[in-house]
Design an enzyme around this catalytic site. Sequence first.
Site, PDB file in Angstrom:
ATOM      1  N   GLU A 170      17.039 -41.824 116.517  1.00 39.63           N
ATOM      2  CA  GLU A 170      17.857 -42.956 117.687  1.00 39.63           C
ATOM      3  C   GLU A 170      17.633 -43.420 119.364  1.00 39.63           C
ATOM      4  OE1 GLU A 170      21.551 -40.840 118.099  1.00 39.63           O
ATOM      5  OE2 GLU A 170      22.218 -41.377 116.279  1.00 39.63           O
ATOM      6  N   GLU A 352      22.594 -39.839 109.431  1.00 42.23           N
ATOM      7  CA  GLU A 352      23.789 -38.837 109.647  1.00 42.23           C
ATOM      8  C   GLU A 352      24.682 -39.696 109.654  1.00 42.23           C
ATOM      9  OE1 GLU A 352      23.301 -37.592 114.098  1.00 42.23           O
ATOM     10  OE2 GLU A 352      20.569 -37.644 113.490  1.00 42.23           O
TER      11      GLU A 352
END
Length: 464
Positions: A170, A352
Amino acid sequence: MNAGSLRAKLPPDFVWGVSTSSYQIEGAVKEDGRGPSIWDIYSRQPGRIANGDSGDVACDHYHRYREDIGLMRDLGVRAYRFSVAWPRVMPNGRGDVNEAGLAFYDRLIDALIAAEIEPWLCLYHWDLPQALGDLGGWTNRDCVQWFADYAALIGRRYGDRVKRYATFNEPSVFTLFGFCLGGQPPAVSDHAMLLRAIHHVNLAHGAAVDRLRASVTDVSLGAIHNRQPCRPAAGDPANLPAAEELDAYWNRAFPDPQLRGFYPPLLAGAMAPYQQADDLARICRPVDWFGLNHYSPLYVTADAGNPLGVGLGSAPVNVPRSNMGWPVEPDAFRETLIGVHQRYGLPIYVLENGTASPDEIDASGEVADAPRIDYLRAYNAAMFAAIDAGADVRGYFVWSLLDNFEWGSGYSQRFGLVYVDYPTQRRTPKASFHWYARLIRSCRAPPAPPAGPRQAPAAARRHD
Ligand code: FCB
């Protein structure tokens, strides 16, 4: 959807897994020569983390990893995504290597392989060595070289056993919160620093890809991007351009240059002063898959309080929310998967997805986390719908195996399939753990019938 039709839709080698990250679970922050990370220092600053929590002990995974691998075995996952703590293996981020830190990941990797669980190694899940933070961290172009050297060290050390590597987790989240929106270290609000950090992280990604390809045979590489549809919050027409602005930074500033070789038009001009000739070619290196994290869409407001003029607003009142306050909208997941497939054309691994719920151990010693089961069921259905619509999704990992240190929320938010009682470190699989185990079992192909003319009796086949 029944198990038979599910199986038919999934590629036969579809990967079911769970994810964690180093700072959120390991603890042992001062053990065996580990250096401090920016999160160690940040979490000690008053008011940064809920309840003054830190990752000092976390889930004590550093000492309990064997028990945690046992839980993964019980769950039936064949893949585990974890991250290496850079300051554990290079306490100053560059130069000296810490053999004791490297040996921890040797033990972890070997135990995973012995349990027939494939290690998926992420190089960077936000715990930058503080020594590099002191030199400007990602705003310093030298960080590209430091990261590439770290990547090469990891590839050389584990490449005989680990074939799956992600460069960054991320990048949009840690750069935007670190350099614009606040809430993560270094918690500054400065547009030029943000742009530099974005560009240097992109360059570091490209450099690490090259170093890993050179050091690991049969390597399979990607980066992990958090993609969330950016929608204007209701109430102000200025929210629409704000949503477009945030979309460029949040969803495109990393995958577009990494996979298509250009910055999105909204930030290309601003980025120009920080670019050198050939930078985009250095960033856009071939990778094997797109790692996708997704939890919810974002509702964006115009907010003059930061350099991008954007803020995070609320979903419409009728939209359900998780314990984090994040909107629960599985259709946004389907939309995201199809969008990533169409834009980048790479195999997608969902690395995720999951939710926080207010879990408690009940009188019978169990954790009945119905909201998590509802969430996972709905989001898996959305993923199957995306696969049905042609998205090339090859795997799905739940965040997270264990309740853990949830950044600014500390231990107040529980994302695990396994409940962690922090004072005792006792692990208790929640109802969602058993639900996910059943899903995995039902999607796994039944064993092939034995050779020879006779079919195996139905009772001997794996049950759905
Ligand atoms: C993601 C992070 C992960 C965890 C989940 C809930 O943004 O990658 O570490 O905090 O959110």
